[in-house]
Write a protein that holds these residues in place. Sequence first.
Motif, PDB file in Angstrom:
ATOM      1  N   MET A   1      -4.849  -9.557  10.604  1.00  0.00           N
ATOM      2  CA  MET A   1      -4.644  -9.453   9.178  1.00  0.00           C
ATOM      3  C   MET A   1      -3.593  -8.370   8.929  1.00  0.00           C
ATOM      4  N   THR A   2      -2.616  -8.702   8.122  1.00  0.00           N
ATOM      5  CA  THR A   2      -1.549  -7.770   7.784  1.00  0.00           C
ATOM      6  C   THR A   2      -2.040  -6.775   6.742  1.00  0.00           C
ATOM      7  N   LEU A   3      -1.473  -5.574   6.763  1.00  0.00           N
ATOM      8  CA  LEU A   3      -1.828  -4.569   5.770  1.00  0.00           C
ATOM      9  C   LEU A   3      -1.413  -5.057   4.389  1.00  0.00           C
ATOM     10  N   THR A   4      -2.364  -5.137   3.465  1.00  0.00           N
ATOM     11  CA  THR A   4      -2.056  -5.713   2.163  1.00  0.00           C
ATOM     12  C   THR A   4      -2.380  -4.810   0.982  1.00  0.00           C
ATOM     13  N   SER A   5      -3.354  -3.936   1.094  1.00  0.00           N
ATOM     14  CA  SER A   5      -3.712  -3.147  -0.077  1.00  0.00           C
ATOM     15  C   SER A   5      -2.639  -2.117  -0.361  1.00  0.00           C
ATOM     16  N   GLY A   6      -2.160  -2.090  -1.569  1.00  0.00           N
ATOM     17  CA  GLY A   6      -1.166  -1.131  -2.031  1.00  0.00           C
ATOM     18  C   GLY A   6      -0.320  -0.510  -0.940  1.00  0.00           C
ATOM     19  N   PRO A   7       0.734   0.155  -1.334  1.00  0.00           N
ATOM     20  CA  PRO A   7       1.587   0.775  -0.344  1.00  0.00           C
ATOM     21  C   PRO A   7       0.841   1.855   0.430  1.00  0.00           C
ATOM     22  N   ASP A   8       0.672   1.624   1.681  1.00  0.00           N
ATOM     23  CA  ASP A   8       0.050   2.585   2.597  1.00  0.00           C
ATOM     24  C   ASP A   8      -1.407   2.907   2.282  1.00  0.00           C
ATOM     25  N   ALA A   9      -2.075   2.127   1.455  1.00  0.00           N
ATOM     26  CA  ALA A   9      -3.466   2.428   1.082  1.00  0.00           C
ATOM     27  C   ALA A   9      -4.390   2.420   2.294  1.00  0.00           C
ATOM     28  N   HIS A  32      -5.869  14.230  16.664  1.00  0.00           N
ATOM     29  CA  HIS A  32      -5.553  13.915  15.273  1.00  0.00           C
ATOM     30  C   HIS A  32      -4.106  13.476  15.141  1.00  0.00           C
ATOM     31  N   ALA A  33      -3.186  14.243  15.718  1.00  0.00           N
ATOM     32  CA  ALA A  33      -1.755  13.916  15.623  1.00  0.00           C
ATOM     33  C   ALA A  33      -1.453  12.569  16.269  1.00  0.00           C
ATOM     34  N   ASP A  34      -2.038  12.314  17.446  1.00  0.00           N
ATOM     35  CA  ASP A  34      -1.802  11.046  18.146  1.00  0.00           C
ATOM     36  C   ASP A  34      -2.313   9.866  17.325  1.00  0.00           C
ATOM     37  N   ARG A  35      -3.516   9.989  16.794  1.00  0.00           N
ATOM     38  CA  ARG A  35      -4.093   8.890  16.014  1.00  0.00           C
ATOM     39  C   ARG A  35      -3.326   8.678  14.707  1.00  0.00           C
ATOM     40  N   LEU A  36      -2.883   9.756  14.094  1.00  0.00           N
ATOM     41  CA  LEU A  36      -2.119   9.643  12.854  1.00  0.00           C
ATOM     42  C   LEU A  36      -0.788   8.928  13.106  1.00  0.00           C
ATOM     43  N   ASP A  37      -0.142   9.240  14.220  1.00  0.00           N
ATOM     44  CA  ASP A  37       1.105   8.542  14.582  1.00  0.00           C
ATOM     45  C   ASP A  37       0.876   7.044  14.723  1.00  0.00           C
ATOM     46  N   VAL A  38      -0.215   6.674  15.394  1.00  0.00           N
ATOM     47  CA  VAL A  38      -0.540   5.255  15.577  1.00  0.00           C
ATOM     48  C   VAL A  38      -0.837   4.605  14.223  1.00  0.00           C
ATOM     49  N   ALA A  39      -1.547   5.318  13.359  1.00  0.00           N
ATOM     50  CA  ALA A  39      -1.896   4.768  12.040  1.00  0.00           C
ATOM     51  C   ALA A  39      -0.647   4.432  11.236  1.00  0.00           C
ATOM     52  N   TYR A  40       0.323   5.315  11.226  1.00  0.00           N
ATOM     53  CA  TYR A  40       1.518   5.073  10.425  1.00  0.00           C
ATOM     54  C   TYR A  40       2.485   4.086  11.070  1.00  0.00           C
ATOM     55  N   LYS A  43       0.963  -2.181  12.060  1.00  0.00           N
ATOM     56  CA  LYS A  43       1.451  -3.295  11.237  1.00  0.00           C
ATOM     57  C   LYS A  43       0.299  -4.135  10.689  1.00  0.00           C
ATOM     58  N   THR A  44      -0.883  -4.019  11.310  1.00  0.00           N
ATOM     59  CA  THR A  44      -2.041  -4.808  10.875  1.00  0.00           C
ATOM     60  C   THR A  44      -3.272  -3.918  10.728  1.00  0.00           C
ATOM     61  N   VAL A  45      -4.239  -4.387   9.966  1.00  0.00           N
ATOM     62  CA  VAL A  45      -5.496  -3.672   9.793  1.00  0.00           C
ATOM     63  C   VAL A  45      -6.217  -3.561  11.134  1.00  0.00           C
ATOM     64  N   GLY A  46      -6.106  -4.579  11.965  1.00  0.00           N
ATOM     65  CA  GLY A  46      -6.741  -4.563  13.279  1.00  0.00           C
ATOM     66  C   GLY A  46      -6.299  -3.392  14.138  1.00  0.00           C
ATOM     67  N   GLU A  47      -5.076  -2.959  13.969  1.00  0.00           N
ATOM     68  CA  GLU A  47      -4.583  -1.809  14.730  1.00  0.00           C
ATOM     69  C   GLU A  47      -5.190  -0.499  14.231  1.00  0.00           C
ATOM     70  N   LEU A  48      -5.653  -0.489  12.978  1.00  0.00           N
ATOM     71  CA  LEU A  48      -6.230   0.721  12.402  1.00  0.00           C
ATOM     72  C   LEU A  48      -7.694   0.913  12.771  1.00  0.00           C
ATOM     73  N   VAL A  49      -8.411  -0.185  12.961  1.00  0.00           N
ATOM     74  CA  VAL A  49      -9.864  -0.122  13.181  1.00  0.00           C
ATOM     75  C   VAL A  49     -10.260   0.805  14.331  1.00  0.00           C
ATOM     76  N   PRO A  50      -9.654   0.717  15.511  1.00  0.00           N
ATOM     77  CA  PRO A  50     -10.096   1.578  16.616  1.00  0.00           C
ATOM     78  C   PRO A  50      -9.854   3.076  16.383  1.00  0.00           C
ATOM     79  N   LEU A  51      -8.978   3.404  15.474  1.00  0.00           N
ATOM     80  CA  LEU A  51      -8.626   4.808  15.263  1.00  0.00           C
ATOM     81  C   LEU A  51      -9.751   5.626  14.666  1.00  0.00           C
ATOM     82  N   THR A  52     -10.638   4.979  13.911  1.00  0.00           N
ATOM     83  CA  THR A  52     -11.728   5.700  13.247  1.00  0.00           C
ATOM     84  C   THR A  52     -13.107   5.212  13.673  1.00  0.00           C
TER      85      THR A  52
END
Length: 182
Positions: A1-9, A32-40, A43-52
Motif C-alpha cells: 500500500m502506497t503512503l496516502t494520508s496527507g503529506p508525510d502524515a 533512532h537516527a537509523d529508523r528515522l532515515d528509513v521512515a523518510y 515509499k509504502t506503509v509496509g516499509e514503515l510497519v517494522p520501524l515501530t
Amino acid sequence: MTLTSGPDADRDRVAAVLSEGLATGRLTSVEHADRLDVAYAAKTVGELVPLTRDLPEVSASNVPAAIEQQVIDSKFSKIVRKGRWVASRNTRLSARFGALIIDLSDAVLPGREITIETNAWFSKVIVRVPDNAHVIDEGASIFGKRNVTGGSQADGPLIRVTGSSKFSKVIVSRGKDDWNLH
C-alpha cells in the motif's frame, strides 16, 4: 500500500513514535537516527510497519506536547541549547534583552518539517541547523540584522524560520564560525 494520508502524515506518526522511544530510553540515539532515515525514505506503509513494531503506539492525543510545540524564552539572560535534545515541530524562540543560542545540528527533529519562530527585542538569536537542512526564511527585521543561510541540495529536513526582530540580530547558519556555543 502506497503512503496516502496527507503529506508525510504516516511518516510523521512514525517519527512521533520513534521520538517517544528515544525520549523514554527504548531507543538509542543511533537506533533512532537509523529508523528515522528509513521512515523518510519509505515509499509504502509496509516499509514503515517494522520501524515501530517493538515500540508502544503513540496516539495523536498521547503525542507529547513538547514534540508539537515548545517555547524557549530568554529575558535579560543567555540561554544555550546544544547537544542531543528533542526539538519540536513548532519552536518559538523569544528573547528580550538577552541571547538565545540554539544548536539543531545534533538535535532529534520530530518530523520532516519544523518551524522556528524567532521573536527578539534588543537581543541576539543564533540557530545552527544541520548541514543537510533546507532553510526557508519568512521572517522580518526592523532596525536589526537578519542573516539566514538558505537552502541545501541535500534531502534533509525543511526548517521554516518565521517571526520578527526589532533592534536585534538573528543568525541562522550551518557553521559556527561567526558565533560561539559557550
